[in-house]
Design an enzyme around this catalytic site. Sequence first.
Site, PDB file in Angstrom:
ATOM      1  N   ARG A   1       4.406  -2.359  -3.267  1.00 13.46           N
ATOM      2  CA  ARG A   1       5.851  -2.226  -3.029  1.00 13.46           C
ATOM      3  C   ARG A   1       6.610  -3.450  -3.552  1.00 13.46           C
ATOM      4  O   ARG A   1       7.770  -3.345  -3.918  1.00 13.46           O
ATOM      5  CB  ARG A   1       6.104  -1.987  -1.540  1.00 13.46           C
ATOM      6  CG  ARG A   1       5.684  -3.105  -0.647  1.00 13.46           C
ATOM      7  CD  ARG A   1       5.545  -2.674   0.816  1.00 13.46           C
ATOM      8  NE  ARG A   1       4.355  -1.851   1.039  1.00 13.46           N
ATOM      9  CZ  ARG A   1       4.061  -1.254   2.198  1.00 13.46           C
ATOM     10  NH1 ARG A   1       4.870  -1.374   3.238  1.00 13.46           N
ATOM     11  NH2 ARG A   1       2.972  -0.527   2.332  1.00 13.46           N
TER      12      ARG A   1
ATOM     13  N   LYS B   1      -9.651  -6.481   1.273  1.00 16.53           N
ATOM     14  CA  LYS B   1     -10.089  -5.142   1.686  1.00 16.53           C
ATOM     15  C   LYS B   1     -11.562  -5.206   2.100  1.00 16.53           C
ATOM     16  O   LYS B   1     -12.321  -6.006   1.567  1.00 16.53           O
ATOM     17  CB  LYS B   1      -9.965  -4.177   0.500  1.00 16.53           C
ATOM     18  CG  LYS B   1      -8.540  -3.766   0.191  1.00 16.53           C
ATOM     19  CD  LYS B   1      -8.518  -2.727  -0.914  1.00 16.53           C
ATOM     20  CE  LYS B   1      -7.100  -2.396  -1.323  1.00 16.53           C
ATOM     21  NZ  LYS B   1      -6.318  -1.761  -0.245  1.00 16.53           N
TER      22      LYS B   1
END
Length: 477
Positions: A333, A258
Amino acid sequence: MSFSIHRIESPKPTDNLLILANSRDLLWAKKYLTTTEQAYLTHAAEQAINYVFFPKGTQGILVHFVELRGNVIDQKEANRRAGNEIISAVTHYRIDVLTILNKSGQNHLTEYVEGMVLGGYQFTKYLSGKDDTFRGAKTINLLAREIAPLALEQLEAVLCATYKARDLVNEPQSYLTAVKLGEEIEALGKAYGFQVETLDKAKIQALKMGGLLAVNKGSFAPPRFSVLEWKHPEAKNAKPVVLVGKGVVFDTGGINLKPTQGSLDMMKCDMAGAATVIGAMVAVAKAKLPIHLIALVPATDNRLGNEAYLPGDVITMYDGTTVEVLNTDAEGRLILADALHYAKKYDPELVLDFATLTGAAVRSLGQHAICYMGTADKKVKTNLENSGNQVYERLVEFPLWKEYGNALKSNIADLKNIGGPTAGQITAGKFLQHFTDYPWLHFDIAGPAFLRAADSYRNKEGTGVGVRLIFEFLRKY
Ligand code: BES
Ligand code: ZN
Ligand code: ZN
């Protein structure tokens, strides 16, 4: 927990009184205030001053105006916000015991207390010389016959649970590794009476939870998979309700690191979904709700390392599905999918998962709502939306139309872990749906879970969002 809430029949003459009022009706004041004080109160009401403190020797009287709203949902929220407003005033006057009296012409006193307690929360563990997590009056007495003892018990349970959830989110990864999270869950289980089984790395490997193991590969710390269970002997549901919470104790993004500007500094919040379902379990067990509830918490950090999984890797999930990992930052996920597959063994009536899953959820709704979607029937959705409105953790549904699933097609595996540039919260939902075969709803809490600045009683950093929503839903289940 450093506050307590009681219902009392009559106040001691030395108790400080907090009188909830509305600026239009001050007739009650005759009984408590002198003529001069009453005149001042009328003046304050006209000037739209929110609260007035009248020192009266050992006993002070604090009058707080909370205006009447047209509907219950707005009134409840106005009361919570008002409760938060009074917290700093109370601290300022150094009031330890506060007896609250409701003369406001509306009967949502419990929401006012809720706002006081939630607004008074502070995370003090790492602050020198401060140790109290609640900065308001230590004892809150309600002079209110109309409030049922059960309602107060449930209020205390859900507030205490929200505190626990906030504490967990606020803990930095330097303390809260996946292993530590497992231990914290076990300690909460002992304290509140629910069962906990925590699977270690060897067990997770034996089960072949490929999603959780792949995300964990870059880490020095092993993963954990915790199973929490509350089964009341008179549970109303024959088949359990299962909660699943994303427990990424820190999300660097992995090799798809990130950017430092923006999101990276707040990524200790990436286990907020786990904190939500743990908090819900605490609330349900503390309130002894007559239900059968299970919560699953897959936990790991997501970081860079020699062993870290790479973009392009193909992994085999717990259910056998192969996934081409095209972005290591879409890790939530992967761990949720394994937990959703694990949930099948309970033949659940309903599965609700909570996760800080996508930036797309934040972009679409910001901090004021939870994105949700799923396959549970309309009635369940309506009940949840109503619960969300009652506690002001509002839900907005997104569609899971099959066309959105096309974005997850891979050339070389059954699925890829990212969709296209748009509707990211939905493609994430479509990915999760693949691993469910029961009525299911997914809640993307990336927006409201962690705030950079306080929004009234929703304090800065971890908000504990979802705990009150789940509890309200299950209370009426
Ligand atoms: N943990 C993040 C999502 C997130 C964003 C949580 C902002 C809280 C605040 C998640 O793991 C993530 O990185 N999602 C990616 C997915 C993308 C790579 C498909 C995102 O949304 O950018
Ligand atoms: Zn990520
Ligand atoms: Zn994440």
